[in-house]
Design an enzyme around this catalytic site. Structure first.
Site, short mmCIF file in Angstrom:
data_model
loop_
_atom_site.label_atom_id
_atom_site.label_comp_id
_atom_site.label_asym_id
_atom_site.label_seq_id
_atom_site.Cartn_x
_atom_site.Cartn_y
_atom_site.Cartn_z
N ASN A 399 33.12 80.71 -0.61
CA ASN A 399 33.40 82.15 0.74
C ASN A 399 32.14 82.28 0.42
OD1 ASN A 399 33.46 83.89 2.26
ND2 ASN A 399 35.33 84.89 2.12
N ILE A 400 31.13 81.80 0.97
CA ILE A 400 29.63 81.84 0.69
C ILE A 400 29.19 83.23 1.63
CG2 ILE A 400 27.30 81.78 1.18
CD1 ILE A 400 28.04 80.56 -0.99
N PRO A 401 29.62 83.61 2.47
CA PRO A 401 30.10 84.91 3.53
C PRO A 401 29.41 86.27 2.60
CG PRO A 401 30.41 83.78 5.56
CD PRO A 401 30.07 82.67 3.69
N TYR A 411 27.28 93.65 -6.83
CA TYR A 411 26.98 93.54 -8.13
C TYR A 411 25.87 93.25 -8.32
CZ TYR A 411 27.82 89.68 -11.93
OH TYR A 411 27.58 89.10 -12.92
N HIS A 436 41.67 92.31 -0.20
CA HIS A 436 43.10 90.98 -0.39
C HIS A 436 44.87 92.36 -0.01
CE1 HIS A 436 40.05 88.08 -1.40
NE2 HIS A 436 41.30 86.89 -1.14
C1 LIG Z 1 31.41 88.61 -9.55
C2 LIG Z 1 30.27 87.46 -8.80
C3 LIG Z 1 29.26 88.69 -7.72
C4 LIG Z 1 29.45 87.08 -9.90
O1 LIG Z 1 28.31 85.98 -8.90
P1 LIG Z 1 27.65 84.92 -10.09
O2 LIG Z 1 27.05 83.95 -9.24
O3 LIG Z 1 29.00 83.96 -11.29
O4 LIG Z 1 27.18 86.02 -11.07
P2 LIG Z 1 26.07 85.59 -11.71
O5 LIG Z 1 26.41 86.16 -13.45
O6 LIG Z 1 25.26 84.26 -12.39
O7 LIG Z 1 24.43 85.96 -10.92
C5 LIG Z 1 24.02 86.10 -9.57
C6 LIG Z 1 22.60 86.19 -9.18
O8 LIG Z 1 22.54 87.58 -10.30
C7 LIG Z 1 21.13 88.27 -10.57
N1 LIG Z 1 21.23 88.81 -11.95
C8 LIG Z 1 22.08 88.78 -13.00
N2 LIG Z 1 22.05 89.83 -13.71
C9 LIG Z 1 21.14 90.80 -12.73
C10 LIG Z 1 20.24 91.82 -13.20
N3 LIG Z 1 20.42 92.73 -14.57
N4 LIG Z 1 19.96 92.75 -11.91
C11 LIG Z 1 19.71 92.38 -11.14
N5 LIG Z 1 20.23 91.18 -10.80
C12 LIG Z 1 20.60 89.83 -11.38
C13 LIG Z 1 21.21 86.21 -10.80
O9 LIG Z 1 20.35 86.47 -11.47
C14 LIG Z 1 21.68 86.09 -10.38
O10 LIG Z 1 20.90 86.06 -8.74
P3 LIG Z 1 20.88 85.13 -8.13
O11 LIG Z 1 22.00 84.42 -7.38
O12 LIG Z 1 19.51 85.01 -6.62
O13 LIG Z 1 20.29 83.81 -8.73
C15 LIG Z 1 30.77 86.45 -8.24
O14 LIG Z 1 32.20 85.33 -8.81
C16 LIG Z 1 32.03 86.98 -6.63
O15 LIG Z 1 31.05 86.50 -5.81
N6 LIG Z 1 33.47 86.91 -6.81
C17 LIG Z 1 33.99 87.50 -5.45
C18 LIG Z 1 34.36 86.53 -4.84
C19 LIG Z 1 35.38 87.05 -3.59
O16 LIG Z 1 36.46 87.94 -3.63
N7 LIG Z 1 35.05 85.73 -2.78
C20 LIG Z 1 36.74 86.41 -1.72
C21 LIG Z 1 37.08 84.99 -1.03
S1 LIG Z 1 38.06 85.27 -0.04
#
Ligand SMILES: CC(C)(COP(=O)(O)OP(=O)(O)OC[C@H]1O[C@@H](n2cnc3c(N)ncnc32)[C@H](O)[C@@H]1OP(=O)(O)O)[C@@H](O)C(=O)NCCC(=O)NCCS
Length: 506
Positions: A399-401, A411, A436
């Site tokens: 779910n990209i949005p 985050y 949820h």
């Molecule tokens: C928690 C969540 C956000 C983690 O995402 P992830 O992609 O595994 O996170 P990562 O640790 O790889 O880091 C992602 C980004 O944060 C950045 N980042 C990491 N540490 C950082 C820091 N200290 N400061 C700033 N940015 C940072 C990374 O560079 C990366 O950036 P990019 O996307 O531009 O490359 C993700 O799992 C998520 O969205 N979970 C909830 C989803 C959800 O509930 N969906 C509901 C659908 S019904």
């Protein structure tokens, strides 16, 4: 033996064939096999050309002169074996399973066709489009959910009003933050209080209204953040957001990007905020990438898919899910674990199929339809979550949005304040779990925390899969969690709802 083992990895079939050169038939198969390669010094009595340089020389005199190409062609004809692994062994590195995938699809269709036929023979046709309307409306003259959605305009106006005051400096940042706090808290509390108190509100109507309010909450939160960032940039003497940040390039299939550049505070208009409210994104931007025109055939295809898949979804739920759930109530009341397990597995197949259709209907057909209609250029609504080898990859790609919103507004800000990755991830999943639960418990008027726990359980599951499983095993674990996890939650809620509303009455 040691000598042979040492040599084998260095020799590919082709190079070895070329090394045997003018060797007569008979020697080649042993060489290609890799076990009995005749090296220069090896003596093989049956092949004098190898063992005796003199004989070889004589033979060459009688052979016609051949070009290197001709010689290599002859050599290729001589050898037909190569050092290689069987395709199905993992060492072969073979990965093209397209045919197997087609076989899986055929098997899936056949086995589901049998289940479907069995269902029809057992229950007859249960599909009833009129019944769907009654899910949303108890009384045809009372439309509480759409009315509630219309009221949400008040919150949009309040956000715009606050931003305009902030942009001209008639209120301070602190006051603006306070007004937003009130606006966004009310945005969540008011519809839930309405859903809980209105008797004419059905569970389906409640889910619809609260879904709209939740989306609006996330959008207005993003609107607040981006406008605040604009003011920060303005304060640091930069007059506008840079184009590179606000206008990424658009993929070719969408046509070339058209930039209608808007800068802060020129974005604080009704037109701009309503474009954002209806656009298929949760992250605000001053200059969204726009496609140059509406492609009519694309739009019609998506519209057709939307109409078709929604009918299919409704039909499958009525015909397949409802009777299975009804039959599950007794084993759940009797706490008959083996029968409960059997019901849960029976529900898993249609539930999963419906979830997949829902994914396509919502994230591909509907979102692309809205995007095309609004000439919204960024169509990345999902990524290849089906290849997820870890649970975090799944949540970051299906779910990209929502994922983009979580990253941009929750985050990363938490990480930038010094929190470590695990704390930030837990915080995101906590918020996600709250929403949820909010979207299920309030419309059902029943607080059981199954959805909350389901979402929070993703954290230990993510740790376990990431730590112990890799590659295909990780991918299988993600699929199993999706296929089994959802029906468990569905059955829990339906069972509790049934017990509260029907058992108490009887
Ligand atoms: C928690 C969540 C956000 C983690 O995402 P992830 O992609 O595994 O996170 P990562 O640790 O790889 O880091 C992602 C980004 O944060 C950045 N980042 C990491 N540490 C950082 C820091 N200290 N400061 C700033 N940015 C940072 C990374 O560079 C990366 O950036 P990019 O996307 O531009 O490359 C993700 O799992 C998520 O969205 N979970 C909830 C989803 C959800 O509930 N969906 C509901 C659908 S019904």
């Amino acid at each position: 033996m040691g000598d042979r083992n040492d040599r084998v990895p260095m020799m590919t079939g082709r190079t070895r064939r070329s090394t045997i050169g003018p060797t007569p038939a008979g020697g080649n198969s042993k060489q290609a096999n890799g076990s009995k390669q005749s090296s220069a010094g090896e003596k093989t009595p049956s092949h004098p050309s190898h063992s005796n340089g003199k004989v070889k020389k004589e033979k060459q005199v009688h052979e016609p002169v051949r070009t290197p190409q001709e010689r290599s062609k002859i050599c290729e004809r001589l050898s037909c074996h190569v050092l290689q692994e069987s395709l199905l062994s993992s060492a072969s590195g073979y990965s093209n399973y397209r045919g197997i995938l087609n076989w899986c699809v055929v098997m899936l269709v056949l086995s589901n066709a049998r289940l479907f036929l069995e269902n029809l023979l057992k229950y007859g046709i249960l599909v009833d489009p009129i019944q769907v309307v009654s899910l949303f409306l108890k009384d045809p003259y009372s439309w509480p959910a759409p009315c509630l959605v219309i009221v949400s305009n008040v919150f949009i106006m309040a956000a715009l009003y606050t931003e305009r005051r902030l942009s001209v400096g008639t209120i301070s940042e602190t006051t603006g933050t306070f007004l937003y706090l009130v606006n966004l808290t009310t945005l969540l509390c008011f519809p839930s209080a309405t859903v809980l108190t209105l008797t004419s509100m059905t569970p389906a109507g409640g889910v619809f209204a609260l879904g709209v309010y939740t989306i609006l909450f996330m959008k207005l939160y993003s609107y607040k953040d981006v406008n605040m960032w604009c003011r920060e940039i303005r304060h640091t003497k930069a007059r506008t957001l840079t184009r590179s940040h606000s206008c990424p390039s658009v993929a070719q299939s969408n046509g070339s990007a058209v930039h209608a550049h808007v800068s802060y505070p020129g974005n604080l208009t009704h037109r701009d905020i309503y474009y954002f409210v209806f656009a298929p994104t949760l992250c605000y931007e001053l200059n969204f990438p726009r496609s140059p025109r509406i492609r009519k055939s694309f739009l019609l295809r998506r519209l057709f898919e939307m109409l078709f898949f929604i009918q299919l979804l409704i039909g499958l739920v009525q015909q397949w899910i409802v009777p299975t759930i009804q039959n599950s109530m007794k084993p759940f009341q009797d706490m008959d674990f083996s029968r409960m397990m059997e019901r849960m597995l029976k529900l898993a197949v249609p539930n999963h199929l419906i979830w997949l259709i829902f994914f396509y209907w919502f994230f591909h057909s509907s979102m692309n339809f809205v995007a095309e209609l609004m000439r919204f250029g960024d169509r990345e609504f999902y990524r290849d979550w089906w290849n997820s080898e870890t649970v975090t990859y799944f949540w970051s790609n299906w779910n990209i949005p929502v994922h983009k919103w979580c990253l941009r507004h929750f985050y990363k800000p938490i990480m930038m304040r010094g929190a470590n990755k695990w704390v930030a991830q837990t915080a995101v999943f906590l918020v996600s779990a709250f929403f949820h639960e909010y979207l299920v418990s309030v419309p059902l008027k029943m607080f059981r925390l199954w959805a909350f726990m389901g979402m929070m359980s993703q954290i230990p599951l993510a740790w376990f899969v990431g730590r112990f499983l890799r590659g295909n095993h990780g991918n299988a674990a993600v699929w199993i969690s999706l296929i089994i996890g959802q029906p468990v939650a569905v059955l829990m809620y339906v069972h509790d709802y049934y017990v509260i509303h029907y058992m108490s009455q009887s």
